[in-house]
Scaffold this motif. Structure first.
Motif, PDB file in Angstrom:
ATOM      1  N   ILE A 166       0.958  -1.388   0.233  1.00  0.00           N
ATOM      2  CA  ILE A 166       0.077  -0.216  -0.044  1.00  0.00           C
ATOM      3  C   ILE A 166       0.906   1.179  -0.215  1.00  0.00           C
ATOM      4  O   ILE A 166       2.032   1.219   0.831  1.00  0.00           O
ATOM      5  CB  ILE A 166      -0.755   0.314   1.082  1.00  0.00           C
ATOM      6  N   ILE A 167       0.934   1.978  -0.906  1.00  0.00           N
ATOM      7  CA  ILE A 167       1.619   3.181  -1.128  1.00  0.00           C
ATOM      8  C   ILE A 167       0.444   4.332  -0.285  1.00  0.00           C
ATOM      9  O   ILE A 167      -0.632   4.968  -0.893  1.00  0.00           O
ATOM     10  CB  ILE A 167       2.083   3.820  -2.413  1.00  0.00           C
ATOM     11  N   GLY A 168       0.678   5.157   1.426  1.00  0.00           N
ATOM     12  CA  GLY A 168      -0.289   5.938   1.195  1.00  0.00           C
ATOM     13  C   GLY A 168       0.165   7.319   0.514  1.00  0.00           C
ATOM     14  O   GLY A 168       1.315   7.662   0.858  1.00  0.00           O
ATOM     15  N   GLY A 169      -1.242   8.542   0.512  1.00  0.00           N
ATOM     16  CA  GLY A 169      -0.565   9.771   0.078  1.00  0.00           C
ATOM     17  C   GLY A 169      -1.443  10.883   0.874  1.00  0.00           C
ATOM     18  O   GLY A 169      -1.317   9.478   2.808  1.00  0.00           O
ATOM     19  N   SER A 170      -1.636  11.615   0.747  1.00  0.00           N
ATOM     20  CA  SER A 170      -1.706  12.707   1.916  1.00  0.00           C
ATOM     21  C   SER A 170      -2.633  12.804   3.229  1.00  0.00           C
ATOM     22  O   SER A 170      -3.697  12.030   2.516  1.00  0.00           O
ATOM     23  CB  SER A 170      -2.107  13.659   0.934  1.00  0.00           C
ATOM     24  N   GLY A 171      -2.407  12.566   4.299  1.00  0.00           N
ATOM     25  CA  GLY A 171      -3.007  12.259   4.984  1.00  0.00           C
ATOM     26  C   GLY A 171      -3.172  10.285   5.409  1.00  0.00           C
ATOM     27  O   GLY A 171      -3.190  10.409   6.575  1.00  0.00           O
ATOM     28  N   VAL A 172      -2.521   9.595   4.678  1.00  0.00           N
ATOM     29  CA  VAL A 172      -2.213   7.615   4.755  1.00  0.00           C
ATOM     30  C   VAL A 172      -1.412   8.082   4.914  1.00  0.00           C
ATOM     31  O   VAL A 172      -0.018   7.694   3.796  1.00  0.00           O
ATOM     32  CB  VAL A 172      -3.015   6.992   3.331  1.00  0.00           C
ATOM     33  N   TYR A 173      -0.351   7.909   6.371  1.00  0.00           N
ATOM     34  CA  TYR A 173       0.394   7.599   6.750  1.00  0.00           C
ATOM     35  C   TYR A 173       0.454   6.108   7.911  1.00  0.00           C
ATOM     36  O   TYR A 173       1.783   5.780   8.252  1.00  0.00           O
ATOM     37  CB  TYR A 173       0.749   9.000   8.405  1.00  0.00           C
ATOM     38  N   ASP A 174      -0.348   5.855   8.054  1.00  0.00           N
ATOM     39  CA  ASP A 174      -0.151   4.533   8.820  1.00  0.00           C
ATOM     40  C   ASP A 174      -1.676   2.844   8.366  1.00  0.00           C
ATOM     41  O   ASP A 174      -2.474   4.046   7.298  1.00  0.00           O
ATOM     42  CB  ASP A 174      -0.065   3.893  10.147  1.00  0.00           C
ATOM     43  N   ILE A 175      -1.481   2.362   8.197  1.00  0.00           N
ATOM     44  CA  ILE A 175      -2.712   1.415   8.313  1.00  0.00           C
ATOM     45  C   ILE A 175      -3.654   1.214   9.531  1.00  0.00           C
ATOM     46  O   ILE A 175      -2.543   0.286  10.382  1.00  0.00           O
ATOM     47  CB  ILE A 175      -1.928   0.025   7.295  1.00  0.00           C
ATOM     48  N   ALA A 176      -4.666   1.103   9.724  1.00  0.00           N
ATOM     49  CA  ALA A 176      -5.236   0.766  11.445  1.00  0.00           C
ATOM     50  C   ALA A 176      -5.694  -1.064  11.208  1.00  0.00           C
ATOM     51  O   ALA A 176      -5.817  -1.238   9.926  1.00  0.00           O
ATOM     52  CB  ALA A 176      -6.597   1.650  10.958  1.00  0.00           C
ATOM     53  N   GLY A 177      -4.831  -1.382  11.981  1.00  0.00           N
ATOM     54  CA  GLY A 177      -5.763  -2.886  12.199  1.00  0.00           C
ATOM     55  C   GLY A 177      -4.532  -3.892  11.339  1.00  0.00           C
ATOM     56  O   GLY A 177      -4.781  -5.283  11.779  1.00  0.00           O
ATOM     57  N   LEU A 178      -3.275  -3.587  11.677  1.00  0.00           N
ATOM     58  CA  LEU A 178      -2.176  -4.304  10.675  1.00  0.00           C
ATOM     59  C   LEU A 178      -1.636  -5.419  12.588  1.00  0.00           C
ATOM     60  O   LEU A 178      -1.835  -4.440  13.625  1.00  0.00           O
ATOM     61  CB  LEU A 178      -1.077  -3.545  11.188  1.00  0.00           C
ATOM     62  N   GLU A 179      -1.372  -6.319  12.276  1.00  0.00           N
ATOM     63  CA  GLU A 179      -1.280  -7.332  13.490  1.00  0.00           C
ATOM     64  C   GLU A 179       0.463  -7.867  13.206  1.00  0.00           C
ATOM     65  O   GLU A 179       0.614  -7.292  11.982  1.00  0.00           O
ATOM     66  CB  GLU A 179      -2.045  -8.580  13.756  1.00  0.00           C
ATOM     67  N   ASN A 180       0.607  -7.348  14.515  1.00  0.00           N
ATOM     68  CA  ASN A 180       2.686  -8.316  14.633  1.00  0.00           C
ATOM     69  C   ASN A 180       3.429  -6.931  13.576  1.00  0.00           C
ATOM     70  O   ASN A 180       4.401  -7.552  12.617  1.00  0.00           O
ATOM     71  CB  ASN A 180       3.150  -9.174  13.640  1.00  0.00           C
ATOM     72  N   LYS A 181       3.097  -5.160  13.411  1.00  0.00           N
ATOM     73  CA  LYS A 181       3.585  -4.538  13.202  1.00  0.00           C
ATOM     74  C   LYS A 181       5.129  -4.205  13.322  1.00  0.00           C
ATOM     75  O   LYS A 181       5.559  -3.744  14.147  1.00  0.00           O
ATOM     76  CB  LYS A 181       2.431  -3.478  12.198  1.00  0.00           C
ATOM     77  N   ARG A 182       5.976  -4.090  12.591  1.00  0.00           N
ATOM     78  CA  ARG A 182       7.252  -2.662  12.207  1.00  0.00           C
ATOM     79  C   ARG A 182       7.292  -2.311  11.411  1.00  0.00           C
ATOM     80  O   ARG A 182       6.992  -2.562  10.540  1.00  0.00           O
ATOM     81  CB  ARG A 182       8.370  -4.162  12.920  1.00  0.00           C
ATOM     82  N   TRP A 183       8.300  -0.808  11.773  1.00  0.00           N
ATOM     83  CA  TRP A 183       8.468  -0.789  10.477  1.00  0.00           C
ATOM     84  C   TRP A 183      10.377  -0.489  10.741  1.00  0.00           C
ATOM     85  O   TRP A 183      10.897  -1.025  11.096  1.00  0.00           O
ATOM     86  CB  TRP A 183       9.342   0.851  11.171  1.00  0.00           C
ATOM     87  N   GLN A 184      10.290  -1.368   9.670  1.00  0.00           N
ATOM     88  CA  GLN A 184      11.797  -1.311   8.524  1.00  0.00           C
ATOM     89  C   GLN A 184      12.431  -1.255   7.823  1.00  0.00           C
ATOM     90  O   GLN A 184      11.724  -0.899   6.422  1.00  0.00           O
ATOM     91  CB  GLN A 184      11.576  -3.361   8.107  1.00  0.00           C
ATOM     92  N   ARG A 185      14.211  -1.403   8.001  1.00  0.00           N
ATOM     93  CA  ARG A 185      14.360  -0.246   6.412  1.00  0.00           C
ATOM     94  C   ARG A 185      14.635  -0.858   5.662  1.00  0.00           C
ATOM     95  O   ARG A 185      14.956  -2.192   5.699  1.00  0.00           O
ATOM     96  CB  ARG A 185      15.538   0.639   7.385  1.00  0.00           C
ATOM     97  N   VAL A 186      14.446  -0.900   4.315  1.00  0.00           N
ATOM     98  CA  VAL A 186      14.539  -1.870   3.467  1.00  0.00           C
ATOM     99  C   VAL A 186      16.149  -0.439   1.841  1.00  0.00           C
ATOM    100  O   VAL A 186      15.442   0.429   2.166  1.00  0.00           O
ATOM    101  CB  VAL A 186      13.513  -1.678   2.185  1.00  0.00           C
ATOM    102  N   GLU A 187      17.132  -1.502   2.115  1.00  0.00           N
ATOM    103  CA  GLU A 187      17.822  -0.674   0.876  1.00  0.00           C
ATOM    104  C   GLU A 187      17.878  -0.956  -0.229  1.00  0.00           C
ATOM    105  O   GLU A 187      17.398  -2.389  -0.630  1.00  0.00           O
ATOM    106  CB  GLU A 187      19.138  -0.853   1.767  1.00  0.00           C
ATOM    107  N   SER A 188      17.753  -0.126  -0.807  1.00  0.00           N
ATOM    108  CA  SER A 188      17.373   0.052  -2.140  1.00  0.00           C
ATOM    109  C   SER A 188      19.134   0.336  -3.178  1.00  0.00           C
ATOM    110  O   SER A 188      19.144   1.442  -3.160  1.00  0.00           O
ATOM    111  CB  SER A 188      15.922   1.413  -2.722  1.00  0.00           C
ATOM    112  N   ALA A 189      18.134  -0.331  -4.110  1.00  0.00           N
ATOM    113  CA  ALA A 189      19.709   0.153  -5.460  1.00  0.00           C
ATOM    114  C   ALA A 189      19.714   1.430  -6.294  1.00  0.00           C
ATOM    115  O   ALA A 189      20.340   1.952  -7.180  1.00  0.00           O
ATOM    116  CB  ALA A 189      20.163  -0.390  -6.471  1.00  0.00           C
ATOM    117  N   PHE A 190      18.327   2.138  -5.930  1.00  0.00           N
ATOM    118  CA  PHE A 190      18.078   3.131  -5.958  1.00  0.00           C
ATOM    119  C   PHE A 190      17.818   4.669  -5.062  1.00  0.00           C
ATOM    120  O   PHE A 190      17.555   5.699  -5.296  1.00  0.00           O
ATOM    121  CB  PHE A 190      17.016   3.470  -7.382  1.00  0.00           C
ATOM    122  N   GLY A 191      18.717   4.088  -4.757  1.00  0.00           N
ATOM    123  CA  GLY A 191      18.718   5.483  -3.370  1.00  0.00           C
ATOM    124  C   GLY A 191      17.872   4.924  -2.206  1.00  0.00           C
ATOM    125  O   GLY A 191      17.476   4.159  -1.781  1.00  0.00           O
ATOM    126  N   GLU A 192      17.086   6.076  -1.417  1.00  0.00           N
ATOM    127  CA  GLU A 192      16.504   6.295  -0.264  1.00  0.00           C
ATOM    128  C   GLU A 192      15.179   6.228  -0.349  1.00  0.00           C
ATOM    129  O   GLU A 192      14.295   7.494  -1.377  1.00  0.00           O
ATOM    130  CB  GLU A 192      16.978   7.631   0.752  1.00  0.00           C
TER     131      GLU A 192
END
Length: 290
Positions: free
Chosen positions: A8-34
């Motif tokens: 899910i890509i969230g736009g203006s006003g949508v910065y999280d998803i309700a109802g997620l279980e076992n949720k955690r923020w995780q950094r993902v390295e990309s070959a195209f920058g940040e």
């Protein structure tokens, strides 16, 4: 890292998803920058999901400075195969009032300051954008919206402008004359890159206000727009909760044509390909580069 099947890509006003279980923020390295932010990983109704706030948490990044390539690359690296993009848009039609959700099926790309392809010198590819969104995802989103009682319109053309300024009255009238339905700043080159990455992709445009063409535009206050934005964000979360189970149990997903668009898209002969670019593209195009 844990893998997710739906992004899910969230736009203006949508910065999280309700109802997620076992949720955690995780950094993902990309070959195209940040990417715009870390991925919020979790499960919704037992289905693995990855959420990415397009502008970053706190809405830090303006449209022209979003690293769209890194965002799509990061989602692909996380195992995502289906992407639902939600975006705040302005309406170019009287019949699309604030609060309406439009399941977009076409785009006109008027952006000019963004990297629009994963490919380039050393590895050239051309993919079709005739039908830029996944019809299968659109079907699920429409059914989910109607089930949730969300005002929804199936089909519409999204004019993507560069921004960050809004359009002039003359531009707004021009886009109406072109047959566009909604206007925003963020779904290009996102949709093009999702196609190159062989991801199923669909856009939901959440109407916040009428663009400046409307005779009552000057009467709209910032408070009113923010109110609609917040209401739309709540409806977007409901839409995701309704749509994810449908997508997660779709037995036809594996046969979707979106997942094989690179099969005949690579033009550069294997012996002429740039090894560095080939390595960079392993997440996006590894299926056809083996």
């Amino acid at each position: 890292m844990a893998q997710a099947s739906i992004g899910i890509i969230g736009g203006s006003g949508v910065y999280d998803i309700a109802g997620l279980e076992n949720k955690r923020w995780q950094r993902v390295e990309s070959a195209f920058g940040e990417p715009s932010d870390e991925l919020l990983l979790g499960e919704l109704n037992g289905i693995k999901l990855a959420f990415l706030p397009r502008h970053g948490r706190g809405h830090r990044i303006p449209p022209s400075e979003i690293n769209f390539r890194a965002n799509i690359d990061a989602l692909k690296r996380a195992g995502v195969s289906d992407v639902i993009s939600v975006s705040a848009v302005g309406s170019l039609r009287e019949g699309l009032p604030p609060g309406t959700f439009v399941i977009v099926d076409q785009f006109i790309d008027r952006t000019f300051a963004r990297e629009k392809s994963f490919f380039g010198t050393g590895l050239v590819a051309h993919v079709s954008m005739a039908h830029p969104v996944c019809h299968r995802l659109g079907d699920h989103l429409e059914a989910a919206a109607r089930s949730a009682g969300i005002p929804v319109v199936r089909g519409g053309t999204y004019l993507v402008m560069e921004g960050p300024q809004f359009s002039s009255l003359a531009e707004s009238e021009l886009y109406r004359g072109w047959g566009c339905d909604v206007i925003g700043m963020t779904n290009m080159p996102e949709a093009k890159l999702a196609r190159e990455a062989e991801l199923c992709y669909a856009t939901v445009g959440m109407v916040t206000d009428y663009d400046c063409w409307h005779p009552n535009h000057d009467d709209v206050t910032v408070e009113q727009i923010i109110g609609v934005l917040l209401s739309n964000a709540d409806k977007a979360r409901t839409l995701v909760q309704q749509a994810v189970p449908r997508l997660g149990h779709d037995a036809t997903a594996g046969a979707c044509g979106c997942r094989s668009v690179l099969q005949h898209a690579l033009i550069t002969a294997p012996e002429a390909r740039d090894p560095a670019l080939v390595a960079r593209l392993q997440a996006v195009a590894g299926r056809v580069l083996k």
